[in-house]
Design a protein around this motif. Structure first.
Motif, PDB file in Angstrom:
ATOM      1  N   SER A 165       0.824  -1.205   0.000  1.00 49.90           N
ATOM      2  CA  SER A 165       0.000   0.000   0.000  1.00 49.90           C
ATOM      3  C   SER A 165       0.861   1.258   0.000  1.00 49.90           C
ATOM      4  N   ARG A 166       0.297   2.326  -0.554  1.00 52.24           N
ATOM      5  CA  ARG A 166       1.013   3.592  -0.651  1.00 52.24           C
ATOM      6  C   ARG A 166       0.333   4.630   0.241  1.00 52.24           C
ATOM      7  N   ILE A 167       1.099   5.616   0.670  1.00 54.46           N
ATOM      8  CA  ILE A 167       0.548   6.744   1.416  1.00 54.46           C
ATOM      9  C   ILE A 167       0.025   7.755   0.407  1.00 54.46           C
ATOM     10  N   CYS A 168      -1.250   8.138   0.542  1.00 57.10           N
ATOM     11  CA  CYS A 168      -1.822   9.087  -0.414  1.00 57.10           C
ATOM     12  C   CYS A 168      -2.293  10.379   0.254  1.00 57.10           C
ATOM     13  N   ALA A 169      -2.268  10.447   1.589  1.00 62.68           N
ATOM     14  CA  ALA A 169      -2.650  11.672   2.294  1.00 62.68           C
ATOM     15  C   ALA A 169      -2.193  11.557   3.740  1.00 62.68           C
ATOM     16  N   GLU A 170      -2.153  12.688   4.425  1.00 67.92           N
ATOM     17  CA  GLU A 170      -1.900  12.694   5.860  1.00 67.92           C
ATOM     18  C   GLU A 170      -2.955  13.567   6.528  1.00 67.92           C
ATOM     19  N   LEU A 259       0.103  17.369  27.403  1.00 66.60           N
ATOM     20  CA  LEU A 259       0.402  18.457  26.480  1.00 66.60           C
ATOM     21  C   LEU A 259      -0.915  19.031  25.984  1.00 66.60           C
ATOM     22  N   ALA A 260      -1.167  20.306  26.310  1.00 63.10           N
ATOM     23  CA  ALA A 260      -2.467  20.901  25.985  1.00 63.10           C
ATOM     24  C   ALA A 260      -2.743  20.857  24.490  1.00 63.10           C
ATOM     25  N   ALA A 261      -1.733  21.187  23.676  1.00 63.86           N
ATOM     26  CA  ALA A 261      -1.911  21.200  22.221  1.00 63.86           C
ATOM     27  C   ALA A 261      -1.527  19.840  21.643  1.00 63.86           C
ATOM     28  N   ASN A 262      -2.127  18.796  22.174  1.00 62.45           N
ATOM     29  CA  ASN A 262      -1.812  17.442  21.740  1.00 62.45           C
ATOM     30  C   ASN A 262      -2.391  17.184  20.341  1.00 62.45           C
ATOM     31  N   ALA A 263      -1.655  16.466  19.517  1.00 59.18           N
ATOM     32  CA  ALA A 263      -2.132  16.140  18.171  1.00 59.18           C
ATOM     33  C   ALA A 263      -1.493  14.844  17.720  1.00 59.18           C
ATOM     34  N   THR A 264      -2.201  14.128  16.868  1.00 57.14           N
ATOM     35  CA  THR A 264      -1.688  12.897  16.276  1.00 57.14           C
ATOM     36  C   THR A 264      -1.723  13.029  14.767  1.00 57.14           C
ATOM     37  N   ARG A 265      -0.663  12.562  14.143  1.00 58.15           N
ATOM     38  CA  ARG A 265      -0.583  12.548  12.680  1.00 58.15           C
ATOM     39  C   ARG A 265      -0.987  11.156  12.196  1.00 58.15           C
ATOM     40  N   PHE A 266      -1.930  11.134  11.257  1.00 55.86           N
ATOM     41  CA  PHE A 266      -2.402   9.890  10.663  1.00 55.86           C
ATOM     42  C   PHE A 266      -1.991   9.855   9.194  1.00 55.86           C
ATOM     43  N   LEU A 267      -1.801   8.652   8.683  1.00 55.55           N
ATOM     44  CA  LEU A 267      -1.537   8.451   7.268  1.00 55.55           C
ATOM     45  C   LEU A 267      -2.727   7.754   6.627  1.00 55.55           C
ATOM     46  N   VAL A 268      -3.024   8.146   5.402  1.00 49.21           N
ATOM     47  CA  VAL A 268      -4.090   7.505   4.623  1.00 49.21           C
ATOM     48  C   VAL A 268      -3.434   6.563   3.627  1.00 49.21           C
ATOM     49  N   LEU A 269      -3.781   5.286   3.707  1.00 48.55           N
ATOM     50  CA  LEU A 269      -3.245   4.266   2.817  1.00 48.55           C
ATOM     51  C   LEU A 269      -4.162   4.081   1.632  1.00 48.55           C
ATOM     52  N   GLY A 270      -3.580   3.885   0.464  1.00 51.70           N
ATOM     53  CA  GLY A 270      -4.364   3.654  -0.732  1.00 51.70           C
ATOM     54  C   GLY A 270      -3.545   2.924  -1.774  1.00 51.70           C
TER      55      GLY A 270
END
Length: 364
Positions: A165-170, A259-270
């Motif tokens: 699979s390839r990464i097509c978005a984040e 951490l107040a400004a907590n965030a997670t980065r996700f990858l979209v597989l396609g």
């Protein structure tokens, strides 16, 4: 259109009702046009992908830039993402796999990217998300790759070693963790706190101060943690407020992350990378031969061309002892001339090199 009397509540409400009727009529007109587009695409190229992510991005960007207000600019994307998702479902709902059950942050990320009319396919593990995309059971998959507090999600990186699979978005998703309890349970009576290891790490200090008496119990996902807490008379969960609604729990405390400004980065597989946009990121998987200067030879082709390396992470390959794979995020698209030249040099310097995908940057 006649302007209503701004001092009359009834007149204003009648005007709003009229606007709502007009909006609904326009939505149905848009849906009919979208169905015509789908029909023409199917006639012209029956085997071509029915989803056009670049078209969606262009529409959202245009509408966001054109919005004069007072409708909130941040809501434009949400509203029109749902409209496009609903219209696309008339042709064929997108099948989107994610780390489930429903109510997980991966589920929230999937809905952010594809809208609520997509067909949700919750999976028990990150490896299963990859498998659903690899075997064609899902059109796309959504997996977490790193968190602002806890860093890389190792199981996601490991799954790339064998996946086509390839990464097509984040997706960059703000993450607010909450402590969830059964309605009849008090904080002092909690003996076990369930959650995904990443979520437990994100709330480490809060849990040490407020629930020092409770054991930490790892779960496959935050939404599965909520389900476990519902079944445990002395259990709590660290999860989203949406999970509280889905599993009949109360929110004992909101925003407990350290951490107040907590965030997670996700990858979209396609099945394929995204087309160049001029503001992209490319993720590489490189295996460098062991020896002095191996990492330097990996980085030099990028540095020589002024290409920004925004992230590097090493993981054991699990194939041979002390063999490591390097994951690199580089600004630019693999089709950009400078990065394409660097990739040619990297292939000569590496034991193997795999382009995992090029996709639009969310931090631009």
């Amino acid at each position: 259109m006649t302007q209503p009397d701004p001092t009359s509540l009834e007149a204003l409400r009648r005007a709003i009702d009229a606007v709502d009727d007009e909006v609904l009529e326009l939505l149905n007109h848009r849906a009919a046009l979208a169905a015509d587009v789908g029909r023409l695409k199917a006639q012209a190229a029956p085997e071509a992908p029915f989803h056009a992510p670049r078209r969606e991005r262009d529409v959202l960007a245009r509408l966001g830039a054109a919005n004069p207000g007072p409708f909130p600019g941040a809501a434009v994307r949400t509203v029109f993402q749902e409209i496009m998702s609903a219209c696309l479902s008339l042709e064929k709902p997108l099948r989107v796999a994610f780390l489930g059950p429903e109510g997980s942050f991966s589920h929230l990320a999937a809905r952010h990217q594809f809208g609520g009319s997509s067909h949700a396919l919750p999976q028990g593990t990150i490896e299963a998300v990859f498998g659903a995309v690899d075997r064609g059971r899902a059109d796309y998959g959504v997996v977490p790759v790193e968190n602002a507090t806890e860093g890389a999600v190792d199981s996601t990186l490991d799954a790339f070693l064998d996946s086509p699979s390839r990464i097509c978005a984040e997706i960059l998703l703000p993450v607010d963790q909450a402590l969830l309890l059964r309605p009849d349970l008090d904080l002092a009576a909690v003996r076990r706190v369930y959650s995904h290891p990443q979520a437990l790490g994100q709330c480490r200090r809060w849990l040490e101060v407020h629930l020092s008496q409770a054991d930490r119990v790892e779960a496959p996902s935050t939404s599965e943690a909520a389900r476990l807490a519902r079944e445990d008379a002395e259990g709590a969960a660290v999860a989203s407020e949406l999970a509280a609604e889905l599993f009949g729990l109360k929110v004992a405390e909101a925003r407990i992350q350290d951490l107040a400004a907590n965030a997670t980065r996700f990858l979209v597989l396609g099945p394929r990378s995204a087309e160049p946009t001029g503001c992209d990121r490319t993720t590489l998987l490189a295996m460098a031969p062991d020896g002095p200067g191996a990492l330097l030879r990996l980085l030099e082709p990028l540095a020589r061309r002024g290409l920004n390396l925004s992230r590097i992470q090493s993981r054991p390959t699990r194939r041979r002892l002390w063999e490591y794979a390097f994951f690199l995020d580089v600004e630019g698209h693999a089709e950009d001339p400078s990065l394409a030249e660097a990739l040619d040099d990297l292939r000569a310097a590496c034991a193997s090199l795999k382009v995992l995908g090029s996709y639009p940057r969310t931090d631009a």
